[in-house]
Structure formats: structure tokens, C-alpha cells
Design an enzyme around this catalytic site. Sequence first.
Site, PDB file in Angstrom:
ATOM      1  N   TYR A 106       0.980  -1.098  -0.132  1.00 21.67           N
ATOM      2  CA  TYR A 106       0.081   0.418  -0.138  1.00 21.67           C
ATOM      3  C   TYR A 106       1.156   1.248   0.045  1.00 21.67           C
ATOM      4  O   TYR A 106       0.563   1.959  -0.500  1.00 21.67           O
ATOM      5  CB  TYR A 106      -0.852  -0.383   0.614  1.00 21.67           C
ATOM      6  CG  TYR A 106      -2.513  -0.385   1.045  1.00 21.67           C
ATOM      7  CD1 TYR A 106      -3.497  -0.363   0.325  1.00 21.67           C
ATOM      8  CD2 TYR A 106      -2.859  -1.762   1.047  1.00 21.67           C
ATOM      9  CE1 TYR A 106      -3.967  -1.092  -0.607  1.00 21.67           C
ATOM     10  CE2 TYR A 106      -3.381  -2.491   1.255  1.00 21.67           C
ATOM     11  CZ  TYR A 106      -4.385  -2.752   0.308  1.00 21.67           C
ATOM     12  OH  TYR A 106      -5.810  -2.899   0.651  1.00 21.67           O
ATOM     13  N   GLU A 205       2.201 -29.261  18.568  1.00 18.98           N
ATOM     14  CA  GLU A 205       1.653 -28.582  17.986  1.00 18.98           C
ATOM     15  C   GLU A 205       0.508 -28.533  17.599  1.00 18.98           C
ATOM     16  O   GLU A 205       0.314 -27.178  17.610  1.00 18.98           O
ATOM     17  CB  GLU A 205       1.130 -30.472  17.082  1.00 18.98           C
ATOM     18  CG  GLU A 205       0.704 -29.727  15.394  1.00 18.98           C
ATOM     19  CD  GLU A 205       0.192 -30.911  14.456  1.00 18.98           C
ATOM     20  OE1 GLU A 205       1.415 -31.618  14.449  1.00 18.98           O
ATOM     21  OE2 GLU A 205      -0.428 -31.516  13.983  1.00 18.98           O
ATOM     22  N   ASP A 257       1.897 -34.665  15.997  1.00 19.11           N
ATOM     23  CA  ASP A 257       0.952 -35.543  15.298  1.00 19.11           C
ATOM     24  C   ASP A 257       1.695 -36.918  14.809  1.00 19.11           C
ATOM     25  O   ASP A 257       2.908 -36.208  14.404  1.00 19.11           O
ATOM     26  CB  ASP A 257       0.443 -35.323  14.439  1.00 19.11           C
ATOM     27  CG  ASP A 257      -1.441 -34.584  15.575  1.00 19.11           C
ATOM     28  OD1 ASP A 257      -1.192 -34.388  17.356  1.00 19.11           O
ATOM     29  OD2 ASP A 257      -2.302 -34.833  14.607  1.00 19.11           O
TER      30      ASP A 257
END
Lengths: 379, 379
Positions: A106, A205, A257
Site C-alpha cells: 500500500y 503442535e 502428531d
Amino acid sequence: MKRSNSEDATGADLDKKTIGLLESIAKRVRASIDSGSLPNLELPVRSLDNVKYEEAKGYFELGNARKVRTLTVNTARAFAQTLRLMATSRAMVEHDDFATKREVYYISKNWGDCRFDEQAESDAIMDDIEAMASMYGLSREQLRFYPESHGGSVAGRLTVVDRNPATGEAIEIDCANLGSGAYSIPRSVEHLSFRTDARFVLAIETGGMFQRLNNHRFWETARCIIVEMAGVPTRATRRFIRLLSDKQQLPVYCFVDCDPYGFANIYRTLKVGSGNAAQINRFLCVAQARFLGVTPQDIIDFGLEDATHPLAATDIKRAQDALHNDPFIKAHPEWVTAIKQLLQMGVRAEQQALAKWGLNYVIDEYLPQKLANESSFLP
Amino acid sequence: MKRSNSEDATGADLDKKTIGLLESIAKRVRASIDSGSLPNLELPVRSLDNVKYEEAKGYFELGNARKVRTLTVNTARAFAQTLRLMATSRAMVEHDDFATKREVYYISKNWGDCRFDEQAESDAIMDDIEAMASMYGLSREQLRFYPESHGGSVAGRLTVVDRNPATGEAIEIDCANLGSGAYSIPRSVEHLSFRTDARFVLAIETGGMFQRLNNHRFWETARCIIVEMAGVPTRATRRFIRLLSDKQQLPVYCFVDCDPYGFANIYRTLKVGSGNAAQINRFLCVAQARFLGVTPQDIIDFGLEDATHPLAATDIKRAQDALHNDPFIKAHPEWVTAIKQLLQMGVRAEQQALAKWGLNYVIDEYLPQKLANESSFLP
């Protein structure tokens, strides 16, 4: 509150180095123009051809290939944009300010003909400047271009020393005293320093597991610092863990995991980074990280078989990719064995699957057993 | 550190009420069985047919329709699962523990034949229990079922009073003293209390804008509390803002992008919730919230025309949907006018577009001008 002099000095030194680099490039461009020759900018090639895995360092790094952006009719716009972005960076260092990638886009709206039409344009030029600066040991954050995303949450035996940007006074944040809440890592962490009596950093996680360990103050008895990654860790999270581990010489253990995404995306990104953004790995990679679990063997050792899910086709593809194409996995026989074991078992297990044995089994049994045998962690 | 008695009393009262509710339902089931008749559970219907927009209250609410789950061969499994989840909830209240939705699913793996096969099953039954409890003024968090996602970041003139779960001692977190970092809202905020001399809460859409306002300590001079929503706010963020606003009688101003998603998803979710989860709106909706900006008129008033983007087809569809189908928008002529104006202009503007006038224009010009004219905020 007392001023932390050593940190201020480091910050000021880096700022001086950043301005020095930007000025030396600008002066070369100016000298070319004054002498009547076309100016050019030398930039590292950022394509995968120019990336190498450095086993000794433990991460992907940019090679030596360079591209030269010479001022021509075709490159005039990109050339001007590069110089204007460098000037923006300089002004931000001088005024102790920063801009997100979106803000950078911007800002250009007032640059007339060399305004960016899309953020993809400003991002690419920012990546070029970042790659150039990385050759001199300076990160994008030191150029004052900040990522949109903040870092994860932190709790435990850690005092973060920040400063009041208005007065320079030190601000101390005791991460052991935030109740059920946590410290949210800011977008840039270069100016932070630390005090801790923790033995290690546990990078987690999922937010749910982080909240469990925090609410039960696991970090108090285990003498550690817990960090929530919330999936693949952001730049800010990676840099925070890296600085914390480097400055305090703390080991980093990952608790994610048990699936190919956890191994080859979450853990691997934290530890060795990615080939696509090799210019940043030297600042962000946590080469000292090790994988606590959940491992395929844990599914057997902790009786999680009936709390698993079958591997999906995408899981299997990701695992095969890791085995055949990932230099990090291929360099570590322990990982090859673990991934083959997972494929053979045909299932995956989430860290929250430990809840099968009771909500706090993870605190009372799993983590203490794992931590008693650090040599079993995957590399 | 001193113990905050009033809060403990409230927490203990709610726990007593929760256990009372669960026991009364269980006793009714038991009494049916003892008398030889089939037990049943009466649950609110959660479909959209049973949702009404309460203009006086300012949010969607569940209607009076009830479904009765009678124990039959077909419902035996769901019936047993409902009772076991209620027992799990009771145990968690008694042991001051909690479970995420994912953990609830895994806990069931030891329930033999009434284990959940997929999380969708446990979620649906949890929603039933939540809807039932909501009729008695109890939220899911009071049942100790926590969402996976934490809340946004908070900074400013606020002291959060939490407690050490082990000792009950009060823990005070000074959100004006976290440097460039912030306070990360925990998954449940029911037990928190507050001290503040702020004049208002500013709820901010993007993390980048939050970091800017925090790094420049906007909250110091503007005398406010800033909260990062990071898109559509999570349950924890919504409940935190709601409790903070209710307990401290603070107005809530929203600062989001000027596009249909910002109006009809982010702002509307914070203020009036959604029809799909009407059982939670009474706890989460911030009916007192008002829309500071960015408004379509701001694009003109602050000269942002050349920092806008054309409305995409999805933007136009969302805007038309809001005009024709959204009871909240239809109830407020100011919103109808604003959305029509945006459609007529054919563009959208992000809050970071203000950077066109300089990175800190938002702090030096935009926010002060808007805050000087609170009556212009959209409802």
C-alpha cells in the site's frame, strides 16, 4: 526496570549494519549513473536450482548463483521499485518502525508510475532484497519488513526481556505468571532477550495440548518452556525458538502428531526449513531440535492402536515423497525406518489420542516416560 | 497476591449449578428406569427452523421447539453416549479439568460399544448437551468442553485477574506491560476478572494492524484496550470481549476491512452471532459492539480510492445476501445504505490501505478523527 545495555547494543549494531549495506548498494548505483554507465543490482538466484542441503549446518541454503538486474527500458520499473523499497527499509530503521508485507504494497500507492499493481509484485521484490541482505547476515525482520502472522503462545519458566519502544526502558514478562493465558510472540523478536532456569523447550503442535500442559502447569515440575506451534510454525515462532535455544543453550523437543504431515511438514520446517525460501533458513532453522513424539513405535508402546486413523492417500503420498525426495529424511536412517514403519502399520495417531487413557495420561505417564529416555528421540 | 473471592464464588456457584443440572437429568432418567418406563432426554431443536432473531436482545436465539430422545433399540447408542458425555462433564467440573472437542472424541475409545467412530458424532452430541445447558444459562465452557482454538491477542490498559489452578492464588497480568508481545486469550475465560481505566475496547481485524497499534502504544494515549480478532473471532475472543465489556461497562468499537466479509461475517459474528449455532449466542454475542470503520464513506473521506480493489463476484454475492436475507442488516437502515453504497462504488478497501498516506497515518489521523465522532459509527 533497568535498561538492558547488551541487547540495545546488539540492536543498534544490526541497525548500523543494515543502513551500511543499503547505503553501499545505493552508492554503487549512483556512481554508475555519475560515470555514464548503466547501473545494476546483483541479487542471489532464488530458484530451487540454486539451493543446497548443508548437512553440517543442517538446513537448506542458497547457493552462489547470482542474477544481475541492469537498468534497461524493460527493467526500469522493477529497478526503481527495488530502490524505493530499500529506501523505505532505511527510513523504517531510522525511525524504529516496521511494515507488514501488505502495508509495503500500500505504501507504493503514492509512488506514481512505479507503484505496485499487486502484492505478488512487492512480495517478489521484497524476497530479492531479503535474499541479498541474507548474504550479509541480515534478515528481513532487520530490514523492518515484518510478516502478517504473529508467533504462537508461550508459557513456562521464562522471563522475556522486551523494551518500551517510546522510552527504551526494559519490560520484563514472566511467562510463569500468566495464569491460563499465555505470552503471544510478536512478529519480530530480534530485540528480545531471555532469562530462564528451564532445562528444555517443548514445541507443541496443537493448541489443545498446549492448553492442557499450561493449565496443569506441566512446565513447573518438568522445568521447561512450552511453545504452541499451531500447525506449521510461523516465521516468528521459528525465530523465537531459535533465538531462545541459541542464547540460552536449551535443547528443543518437538511434540507433534504421528503422521507424515507432522514429520515432513511441521517438524521438518522447524528444524531444516524449506528449499523454497532458502534465504531465510539460516535465521529461522532450529537445527538443534529433536523429535520427542508421537513416533510410530509410541503407538505400540503406549497402546494407541484403537485410537488411530487409517493413512489417507495424501498421507501415503507425503510419506513416499519424504522417503524418496527429501534430503533431510534421506540423511537420517532413523527417520527412514520410522516412516517405513508407519507405512507398514497403515495408520496415523494424533497427540491427543493419548486421552484414550485419561485426559492427563500425557502429563502423568507419556511425557515423563519419554523425557526419561532422551536418547530415543528421533533426529 | 491476594485471592479474588468474588470471582471464586461466582465460579463455584456456576460449578454447583452445572452439577445440579446434570444430576437432575440423570435422576429423571434413573427414575424412569426404576418405574419400568422408557427414559427420555428432552433436547432443543438446533435446526434453522427453530432460530429467531431477537431484535431487542440483538442476536439470534433458539426457539421453543424440543426433540425428545427416547431410549429405543435405534437410539440406544446415542442415548448412552449422551449420558456418558454428561458424566464426563460432571467429572471434569469436580476435578477442575477440561477437554477439547478432539479429546472428548478420544476419551470415548475406552467406552466399548458406545465409543464414537468419528468426531462428527461426538460433536453433534456435545452440541445437544450444550443446547440443553444453554436453556439453563450454562455455556459449553461451563460444562468444561473447550474449543481447540485460543483467543486473539490483547494489549493495553487492562489487568486480567486469573488464578493459579494449583493453589487458587490470584495471578494478575498487566496487559500494558508486555512490550511488543501480547496476552494470548485462553480457551475458556469464565474464571477471569478485570481491572481497567480504559474508555473503550478496540477489536481489530488484522494482526498486522494490531502489531502497529501495539508497537506504537496507541492504547496508552487513546486510553483503550486493543484486541486482535485475526479474521472472524473465535469463541474465546468473543466471550472475552463480551465479559470484558459487560463487567467493565466498556463500549466495543470494531476496526475491520471495508468489504462484505468484514461487515457480514467478522463484525456480524462478533455482534449478533450466527443462526447455525444459536445455542451459544446468548453467551458470546457482543450486542453493544459498534462499527468504527473502515466504512464505504471512509474511502471517500480519507482519499483511499486508488488503494482499493474491485469487488469480486463473491463479494457482490455476499453483499446481496446480506441485503436480502440477513435479519440483522435488514433491521438497520444505516447498514443497508452502507452496503448499497459499497456496491455502487464497486470496490473494497482494507484497513491497511490507510498506509497509502504513511505507515502511521492510521494512528495520527484516521483513528483520532473517527473517535472524535462516535455517533457516526455504524450500528
